[in-house]
Design a protein around this motif. Structure first.
Motif, PDB file in Angstrom:
ATOM      1  N   ILE A  86       0.706  -1.131   0.086  1.00  0.00           N
ATOM      2  CA  ILE A  86       0.093   0.038  -0.142  1.00  0.00           C
ATOM      3  C   ILE A  86       0.877   1.240   0.116  1.00  0.00           C
ATOM      4  CG2 ILE A  86      -1.839   1.329   1.232  1.00  0.00           C
ATOM      5  CD1 ILE A  86      -2.952  -1.428   0.262  1.00  0.00           C
ATOM      6  N   PHE A  89       0.964   3.635   2.910  1.00  0.00           N
ATOM      7  CA  PHE A  89       1.337   3.270   4.341  1.00  0.00           C
ATOM      8  C   PHE A  89       2.831   3.206   4.351  1.00  0.00           C
ATOM      9  CE2 PHE A  89      -2.475   0.219   5.046  1.00  0.00           C
ATOM     10  CZ  PHE A  89      -3.471   1.384   5.249  1.00  0.00           C
ATOM     11  N   ILE A  97       0.182  -5.727   7.947  1.00  0.00           N
ATOM     12  CA  ILE A  97      -1.148  -6.344   7.481  1.00  0.00           C
ATOM     13  C   ILE A  97      -1.180  -7.504   7.717  1.00  0.00           C
ATOM     14  CG2 ILE A  97      -2.762  -6.343   5.524  1.00  0.00           C
ATOM     15  CD1 ILE A  97      -0.845  -3.760   4.466  1.00  0.00           C
ATOM     16  N   ARG A 100      -1.467 -11.987  12.559  1.00  0.00           N
ATOM     17  CA  ARG A 100      -2.446 -12.678  13.399  1.00  0.00           C
ATOM     18  C   ARG A 100      -1.880 -12.780  15.064  1.00  0.00           C
ATOM     19  NH1 ARG A 100      -6.581 -15.704  10.132  1.00  0.00           N
ATOM     20  NH2 ARG A 100      -6.353 -14.375   8.357  1.00  0.00           N
ATOM     21  N   PHE A 104      -4.587  -8.211  19.950  1.00  0.00           N
ATOM     22  CA  PHE A 104      -5.649  -7.170  18.995  1.00  0.00           C
ATOM     23  C   PHE A 104      -5.023  -5.952  18.696  1.00  0.00           C
ATOM     24  CE2 PHE A 104      -9.479  -4.422  18.925  1.00  0.00           C
ATOM     25  CZ  PHE A 104     -10.042  -4.872  17.939  1.00  0.00           C
ATOM     26  N   ARG A 105      -3.916  -5.483  19.654  1.00  0.00           N
ATOM     27  CA  ARG A 105      -3.381  -4.238  19.652  1.00  0.00           C
ATOM     28  C   ARG A 105      -2.302  -4.130  18.380  1.00  0.00           C
ATOM     29  NH1 ARG A 105       0.403  -1.504  23.561  1.00  0.00           N
ATOM     30  NH2 ARG A 105       0.359   0.709  22.300  1.00  0.00           N
ATOM     31  N   LEU A 106      -2.307  -3.082  17.747  1.00  0.00           N
ATOM     32  CA  LEU A 106      -1.229  -2.872  16.623  1.00  0.00           C
ATOM     33  C   LEU A 106      -0.300  -2.147  17.485  1.00  0.00           C
ATOM     34  CD1 LEU A 106      -0.386  -3.062  13.482  1.00  0.00           C
ATOM     35  CD2 LEU A 106      -1.461  -0.778  13.544  1.00  0.00           C
TER      36      LEU A 106
ATOM     37  N   TYR C 168      -9.434   4.569  18.130  1.00  0.00           N
ATOM     38  CA  TYR C 168      -8.524   3.404  18.584  1.00  0.00           C
ATOM     39  C   TYR C 168      -8.414   2.461  17.569  1.00  0.00           C
ATOM     40  CZ  TYR C 168      -5.593   0.424  21.399  1.00  0.00           C
ATOM     41  OH  TYR C 168      -4.490  -0.432  22.034  1.00  0.00           O
ATOM     42  N   PHE C 169      -9.577   2.059  17.108  1.00  0.00           N
ATOM     43  CA  PHE C 169      -9.652   0.821  16.367  1.00  0.00           C
ATOM     44  C   PHE C 169      -8.968   1.097  15.040  1.00  0.00           C
ATOM     45  CE2 PHE C 169     -12.058  -1.118  12.860  1.00  0.00           C
ATOM     46  CZ  PHE C 169     -11.868  -2.500  12.890  1.00  0.00           C
ATOM     47  N   PHE C 171      -6.677   2.960  14.144  1.00  0.00           N
ATOM     48  CA  PHE C 171      -5.152   3.611  13.886  1.00  0.00           C
ATOM     49  C   PHE C 171      -4.380   2.633  14.954  1.00  0.00           C
ATOM     50  CE2 PHE C 171      -7.525   7.305  12.419  1.00  0.00           C
ATOM     51  CZ  PHE C 171      -7.119   7.094  10.980  1.00  0.00           C
ATOM     52  N   HIS C 172      -4.904   1.898  15.765  1.00  0.00           N
ATOM     53  CA  HIS C 172      -3.985   1.341  16.769  1.00  0.00           C
ATOM     54  C   HIS C 172      -4.278  -0.106  16.954  1.00  0.00           C
ATOM     55  CE1 HIS C 172      -2.160   5.244  17.748  1.00  0.00           C
ATOM     56  NE2 HIS C 172      -3.513   5.735  17.852  1.00  0.00           N
ATOM     57  N   THR C 173      -5.010  -0.826  16.147  1.00  0.00           N
ATOM     58  CA  THR C 173      -5.125  -2.103  16.274  1.00  0.00           C
ATOM     59  C   THR C 173      -4.955  -2.880  14.787  1.00  0.00           C
ATOM     60  OG1 THR C 173      -7.469  -2.061  15.386  1.00  0.00           O
ATOM     61  CG2 THR C 173      -7.293  -1.849  17.643  1.00  0.00           C
ATOM     62  N   LYS C 174      -4.722  -4.015  15.071  1.00  0.00           N
ATOM     63  CA  LYS C 174      -4.510  -4.802  13.686  1.00  0.00           C
ATOM     64  C   LYS C 174      -5.565  -4.896  12.631  1.00  0.00           C
ATOM     65  CE  LYS C 174      -0.963  -7.561  15.820  1.00  0.00           C
ATOM     66  NZ  LYS C 174      -0.831  -8.364  16.878  1.00  0.00           N
ATOM     67  N   ALA C 175      -6.802  -5.197  13.440  1.00  0.00           N
ATOM     68  CA  ALA C 175      -8.034  -5.090  12.446  1.00  0.00           C
ATOM     69  C   ALA C 175      -8.153  -3.794  11.846  1.00  0.00           C
ATOM     70  CB  ALA C 175      -9.446  -5.614  13.476  1.00  0.00           C
ATOM     71  N   LEU C 177      -6.117  -1.919  10.795  1.00  0.00           N
ATOM     72  CA  LEU C 177      -5.182  -1.515   9.832  1.00  0.00           C
ATOM     73  C   LEU C 177      -5.725  -2.550   8.560  1.00  0.00           C
ATOM     74  CD1 LEU C 177      -2.184  -0.515   8.659  1.00  0.00           C
ATOM     75  CD2 LEU C 177      -1.328  -2.666   9.705  1.00  0.00           C
ATOM     76  N   ASN C 178      -5.966  -3.552   8.973  1.00  0.00           N
ATOM     77  CA  ASN C 178      -6.540  -4.641   7.981  1.00  0.00           C
ATOM     78  C   ASN C 178      -7.761  -3.868   7.116  1.00  0.00           C
ATOM     79  OD1 ASN C 178      -4.858  -6.285   8.738  1.00  0.00           O
ATOM     80  ND2 ASN C 178      -6.097  -7.453   9.734  1.00  0.00           N
ATOM     81  N   ARG C 180      -8.227  -0.525   6.868  1.00  0.00           N
ATOM     82  CA  ARG C 180      -7.737   0.191   5.930  1.00  0.00           C
ATOM     83  C   ARG C 180      -7.001  -0.317   4.684  1.00  0.00           C
ATOM     84  NH1 ARG C 180      -3.816   3.682   8.571  1.00  0.00           N
ATOM     85  NH2 ARG C 180      -3.661   2.236  10.393  1.00  0.00           N
ATOM     86  N   THR C 181      -6.507  -1.220   5.065  1.00  0.00           N
ATOM     87  CA  THR C 181      -5.917  -1.902   3.936  1.00  0.00           C
ATOM     88  C   THR C 181      -6.862  -2.322   2.714  1.00  0.00           C
ATOM     89  OG1 THR C 181      -4.257  -2.753   5.281  1.00  0.00           O
ATOM     90  CG2 THR C 181      -4.292  -3.775   3.084  1.00  0.00           C
ATOM     91  N   GLU C 184      -7.674   0.409   0.892  1.00  0.00           N
ATOM     92  CA  GLU C 184      -6.745   1.140  -0.270  1.00  0.00           C
ATOM     93  C   GLU C 184      -6.628  -0.070  -1.355  1.00  0.00           C
ATOM     94  OE1 GLU C 184      -4.863   3.718  -0.415  1.00  0.00           O
ATOM     95  OE2 GLU C 184      -5.781   4.549   1.536  1.00  0.00           O
ATOM     96  N   VAL C 194      -6.162 -11.372   4.649  1.00  0.00           N
ATOM     97  CA  VAL C 194      -7.352 -10.368   5.169  1.00  0.00           C
ATOM     98  C   VAL C 194      -8.800 -10.884   4.141  1.00  0.00           C
ATOM     99  CG1 VAL C 194      -8.350  -8.176   5.807  1.00  0.00           C
ATOM    100  CG2 VAL C 194      -5.910  -8.805   6.207  1.00  0.00           C
TER     101      VAL C 194
END
Lengths: 498, 348, 314
Positions: A86, A89, A97, A100, A104-106, C168-169, C171-175, C177-178, C180-181, C184, C194
């Motif tokens: 992307i 990004f 991306i 797993r 949950f947190r990035l 938070y969801f 910009f700060h979680t994996k889900a 980011l997925n 937003r992917t 895009e 995903v």
């Protein structure tokens, strides 16, 4: 490892009962002409396509790979020709991306540490806080490789990895692939360049028309044997008939400066001259202003300085229409979004550059009879496989659409033709056809400005080559002075004053 | 032309009607009786048929108007505002010149003014698109709301008629009867203008360079530029025509049906021809000639819904949902390949 | 001029105190639309979903008196409409503008139809008690900001929490980011494991739920009764706010508050300038939207796959 794989597409048997074995820690070249089924076969292994028949075995155990995730969990990773990144990004976001593990947190800081660990281990250096769109093609490729390693891939598949790299970058890529091999990785390189296969691979498998025709280890292999295997006969690849046509007509670009999409100067005082009856090649790593140069010559992008002349006639102030009328033609790389309006019929597509006058517009009204006739002429003269002229352009395969566009641009009375990567993504037959047409257009006295990322294509077709680097043009190199390594060095900036 | 698609679309529209009829159960009305009433009230009774044809007029004109920019995928949702401004301009000139010009000339002047009014109202979103790249769906829609308030102001304020001042029912003064469009058997002669507009726009889109360039733009903006189309000119012209023609619909409605300028309520579907024109145009696959049929059909459904309201007390608002469902199913009907699904299930 | 300034100063407290509840319904819908668009689906049906929320919320509250239930059912009803939009655009690849317009009509018609079916065209419309303000003891007494921050109704607090979670969801979680992917480049998302369709459905259903809640807020908190087409374009303003907010919920929140202020301002100004026709004040929010959208222009980076169907090959 892959046994009896069959993959059909509507009307095409893309992969025909292929057995393909891969041994641990080897570098394996999957060789073949464009359209031979190499990418399709590997896409089956990577789960992008599902095989219609056959099975995949890893260490003797049958595995089911239904999607890329399955492949990745089996340690298989693939870098496609169009990168799966992307652009907006950052590198570390791109690497995160679909992750797993780890809740949950990035946590980008934690991920960053892990990435840096991987970078160190495999000797890959990239600023992972940068956005992907700020990176060069070579760097983006390294991001892709890093991404796969980061996901624990033990087998890497690279699809035509050298196609948009300079010879020097290729050397670096091969160096790091060998380093990966010594780290215990298995690597597959999909390529149509046999010298590359001979250079890097331990073993070679050759595909032709969807079938395996040749398998061997590298020792004792000759280029001739591989060529014969790939093409099925021994031919010289650059046997295009070149006749010098003398004429004083020319397309001249003088000191052209053009702004790019991100408001930076992408073409800086570029100058070149295309004579009638010659093919002028433009070499360069993509992103060095070729796109902006061509768009500006055609009037799609405003220039901020310089002049463009056709046969001594200044067309700088003209719009696209005026330039077409002045005798300019253009075969864009973007077939489906620029070269054709894919939701419209071939008839309507045939007059994209002739819709303002006779014989197609008579007394202000479209003459559909004449338009259909012209479309039929293109279809038959250029061997376009299409049911008739009323089908929408989207129904055509990439190669046929390209033939149609080439035909349209050549059957008009244009005197200069610009063409960007005219054969990218075409199969061997279509590639040869299009190249031959470009040469015969030249032989009939037309001037061609040919932009290609494929240096071999440029060397085979061009009378002279100009290199673009960071928006500037080099002096033209004459055909007798063509030297792949020297031009490669110029593509990296040698001889350009920064 | 492929016959499969039209048949599929008709099939899906009927499906939409059937699903809508289930909503009648909320009002304890049998769906079958409701559908029967809708069909007879909209298409079969003399009164219903006349009303249906009269409502077809503005609907057809507005739908054809919005087709022009829609072909280029410029989503002019502002037909309603342009329709309103056409009616304001036409009524104003009609009242201004009443008695000083013969009827035919006055009607011509009203048409011209309606065109100007509608076209002017279409300009801000168009220019905003050209110069700022704004999303036209939002801007044209906002212009509708502003137009409704402006109309409200005009009918209560500057253009308020003398009767309205007494009754406090807002409206303009009536257009004098010699200047109105004549009726034949209850049907406004505006229908001939509507049909003529549909045919003219069909020819314009099919046979002119302008129409061709709109199609290119709709297919791919990049391809259109490559083909030498002048995007700004085409966009501007398409919106001048679109707004202007929608404006003419407003004029024909005042001079043919209402005879006075009336304010509008947002939710009142019976005056929202500018909005209903959208599904009418889309269901007709943006073909002005097919739009004649779909406008007639949509208008019939509206008048059938009136009949249901009178006979069974079904709220007229149901018709908006029916329109939505018809559009929804029609576009799915375009995308789906029914033949393949049937063959596949048959093969098993 | 000075009189304008003095009126402005006079109005300031009213505007500041009043803007939050006025902003709430738009923000609810805009927040949902933000998530939709970040996943690449343009939901133009949000106006219809809000309208459905107004009537469903009203009916449930009227029948049960339970406003929490009313909000939830209103949200679910609109989420159902969103699901329809998803079936058309995600599964059948229908053009998103067309489908969105159809959904708008369906919701628009249903709101009037359900109301008239249940209550008839009564001259005095039935009403429900608007939801109570939740005064937080002591904190409300803080001068200036006390009432603003702590004197709102529970739904406003819930919305604020939803906003924090969404921010938070995204910009700060994996889900996030997925998601937003997917917005895009759905193909990249698929290759990275995903499922684009799943994320788009999720986003749409969330967006529909929020639009329904926003609609219900108008009837249950702002007005207390139902009238026809009471959103009057708020759903489309919400879409505009997402563009203004450049797909960042925080900026969308700020934009919504500005809009809340615009609404309060025009209602207040009407009373201060009784001689000026009220219609000109009523145009305020729409003109403000036009100005806002000019300010953003096309310069922001929209999700690259916005409004494009994801069509798999092979």
């Amino acid at each position: 490892m892959m046994k009896g794989i069959v993959k059909r597409f509507p009307g095409v048997l893309a992969v025909d009962h292929v057995d393909f074995e891969l041994y641990p820690k080897e570098i394996h070249a999957l060789l073949g002409e464009n359209g031979a089924g190499k990418t399709t076969l590997m896409n089956v292994l990577y789960g992008v396509y599902r095989a219609d028949e056959g099975q995949i075995l890893i260490n003797g155990k049958q595995v089911r790979i239904r999607n890329a995730v399955d492949a990745q969990s089996n340690g298989i990773g693939m870098v496609h020709q169009h990168f799966s990144l992307i652009p907006v990004f950052t590198v570390k976001e791109n690497l995160s991306i679909g992750l797993r593990d780890g809740g949950f947190r990035l946590n980008l800081n934690q991920i960053k540490l892990k990435i840096e660990e991987a970078e160190e281990k495999y000797g890959i250096e990239i600023d992972i806080d940068k956005k992907v769109q700020q990176l060069s093609v070579g760097e983006q490729q390294r991001v892709e490789i890093l991404k796969l390693l980061f996901r624990g891939a033990s087998t890497l598949i690279l699809d035509e990895p050298t196609s948009s790299l300079t010879p020097q970058e290729v050397v670096n890529l091969f160096k790091s692939l060998r380093a990966l091999q010594s780290e215990g990785k298995t690597i597959v390189i999909i390529t149509h360049k046999l010298y590359e296969a001979l250079d890097i691979a331990d073993r070679v498998t050759v595909l032709r028309k969807g079938k395996v025709v040749f398998k061997a280890i590298k020792e004792g292999l000759t280029p001739q044997a591989l060529t014969e295997a790939m093409i099925g006969r021994s031919v010289e690849l650059s046997n295009y008939k070149m006749e010098k046509v003398s004429s004083r007509n020319s397309l001249i670009v003088e000191g052209l400066s053009v702004m790019g999409d991100r408001n930076e100067e992408m073409v800086i005082g570029a100058s070149l001259e295309v004579h009638a009856g010659e093919i002028l090649g433009i070499a360069g790593v993509s992103g060095n202003g070729q796109k902006e140069l061509i768009e500006s010559i055609f009037g799609l992008r405003a220039s901020k300085g310089g002049r463009i002349l056709i046969n001594g006639h200044d067309i700088t102030k003209y719009g696209v229409k005026g330039r077409i009328k002045a005798g300019l033609g253009y075969i864009p790389e973007e077939r489906k979004t620029r070269g054709a309006a894919i939701s419209l019929s071939l008839s309507l597509n045939s007059v994209m550059h002739d819709h303002w006058g006779q014989p197609y517009l008579t007394r202000g009204a479209f003459n559909y009879k004449a338009i259909r006739k012209f479309a039929r002429e293109i279809i038959s003269s250029f061997k376009v496989a299409a049911k008739d002229e009323s089908v929408p352009a989207r129904d055509l395969s990439g190669g046929n659409l390209q033939k149609f566009i080439v035909g349209r641009e050549m059957m008009r009375n244009s005197s200069f033709l610009m063409s960007v990567n005219p054969t990218s993504g075409l199969d061997v037959g279509a590639t040869e056809y299009v190249r031959n047409e470009i040469v015969s257009y030249r032989n009939k006295g037309g001037g061609v400005l040919l932009v290609s990322e494929d240096l071999d294509e440029l060397l085979a077709l061009s009378d002279r080559i100009v290199v673009m680097y960071r928006g500037k043009t080099s002096k033209p190199v004459e055909r007798k002075d063509f030297d792949k390594l020297k031009i490669g060095a110029m593509m990296l900036g040698e001889g350009f004053n920064s | 032309m492929n016959i499969r698609k039209p048949i599929q679309i008709i099939f899906f529209i009927i499906l939409a009607l059937l699903i809508s009829s289930l909503l009648l159960l909320i009002d304890h009305v049998s769906p079958i009786a409701g559908i029967a009433e809708l069909i007879s009230g909209g298409f079969l009774t003399h009164y219903g048929l006349v009303a249906t044809i009269n409502d077809t007029i503005p609907l057809l004109i507005v739908a054809v108007a919005i087709i022009i920019p829609f072909i280029a995928k410029f989503w002019n949702i502002g037909g309603q505002g342009q329709y309103i401004f056409g009616s304001i301009f036409a009524t104003w000139i009609g009242l201004e010149l009443a008695g000083s010009l013969p009827g035919a000339l006055l009607i011509t002047a009203a048409i011209i003014f309606a065109f100007i009014g509608g076209a002017l109202w279409a300009m801000p979103p168009t220019l905003m698109k050209i110069y700022f790249g704004t999303n036209e769906i939002i801007t044209t829609l906002m212009m509708n709301f502003i137009a409704v308030y402006f109309l409200d102001y005009m009918t209560i304020g500057p253009m308020e008629g003398s009767i309205a001042k007494i009754t406090h029912v807002p409206s303009s003064a009536p257009i004098p009867s010699p200047d109105l469009l004549p009726h034949i058997g209850g049907v406004s002669t505006g229908i001939f203008m509507a049909l003529a507009i549909a045919v003219i726009i069909f020819i314009l889109l099919r046979y002119t360079n302008f129409g061709y360039e709109l199609k290119l733009i709709g297919s791919s903006i990049d391809a259109a530029r490559y083909a030498g189309a002048s995007l700004r000119r085409d966009l501007l012209l398409s919106m001048v025509l679109s707004g202007g023609i929608a404006g003419i619909a407003g004029m024909i409605q005042v001079f043919g049906i209402t005879t006075v300028l009336l304010p509008q309520v947002f939710s009142d579907i019976t005056t929202s021809f500018g909005y209903v024109g959208i599904p009418v145009a889309l269901v007709a696959s943006l073909n002005p000639l097919i739009t004649i049929i779909s406008a007639f059909f949509f208008s019939g459904v509206l008048n059938g819904a009136y009949a249901m309201e009178i006979s069974f007390g079904i709220p007229i608002d149901l018709v908006i949902t029916i329109y939505g469902l018809m559009m929804f199913f029609a576009v799915i009907g375009v995308m789906i390949n029914l033949g393949r699904i049937f063959r596949r299930s048959g093969a098993k | 001029m000075s009189s304008f300034i003095s009126i402005f100063m006079l109005l300031l407290p009213t505007v500041v105190l009043g803007m939050v509840p006025r902003a709430a319904p738009i923000f609810a819908a805009a927040l949902g639309e933000n998530i939709d668009q970040s996943a690449g689906t343009l939901n133009l049906g949000v106006e219809g979903m809000m309208l459905l929320g107004t009537i469903i919320g009203f009916v449930i509250d009227f029948k049960t008196g339970d406003f929490v239930l009313a909000f939830i059912v209103a949200g679910l009803a609109s989420a159902l409409l969103a699901l329809l939009h998803g079936i058309a655009t995600i599964s059948f690849k229908v053009d998103q503008v067309t489908s969105g317009t159809a959904i708008w009509f369906i919701g628009w018609g249903l709101s009037g139809f359900i109301y008239s079916s249940l209550f008839g065209k009564a001259s005095s419309p039935p009403a429900v008690k608007t939801i109570p303000t939740l005064y937080i003891p002591h904190l409300t007494d803080i001068p200036y900001i006390g009432k603003l921050l702590f004197g709102q109704d529970p739904v406003v607090y819930a919305l604020f929490i939803t906003f924090l979670v969404a921010q938070y969801f995204l910009f700060h979680t994996k889900a996030g980011l997925n998601l937003r992917t997917v917005g895009e480049d759905p193909l990249v998302a698929e290759i990275m494991g995903v499922n684009p369709d799943l994320y788009r459905y999720f986003a749409l259903i969330f967006g529909g739920f929020m639009a329904g809640v926003g609609g219900a807020y108008i009837t249950l908190s702002l007005v207390g009764s139902f009238y026809f087409d009471m959103t009057a374009g708020m759903g489309f303003i919400a879409v505009a706010l997402v563009y203004f907010g450049k797909w960042n919920p925080l900026r969308v929140l700020i934009g919504s508050l500005v809009f809340g202020a615009v609404y309060v301002l025009y209602l207040a100004l009407e009373t201060y300038f009784p001689t000026t026709p009220y219609q000109f004040f009523s145009m305020f929010p729409y003109i403000a939207t036009l100005i806002l959208i000019i300010l953003v222009g096309a310069r922001a980076h929209a999700p690259a796959a916005l409004a494009l169907p994801y069509i798999k090959e092979g």
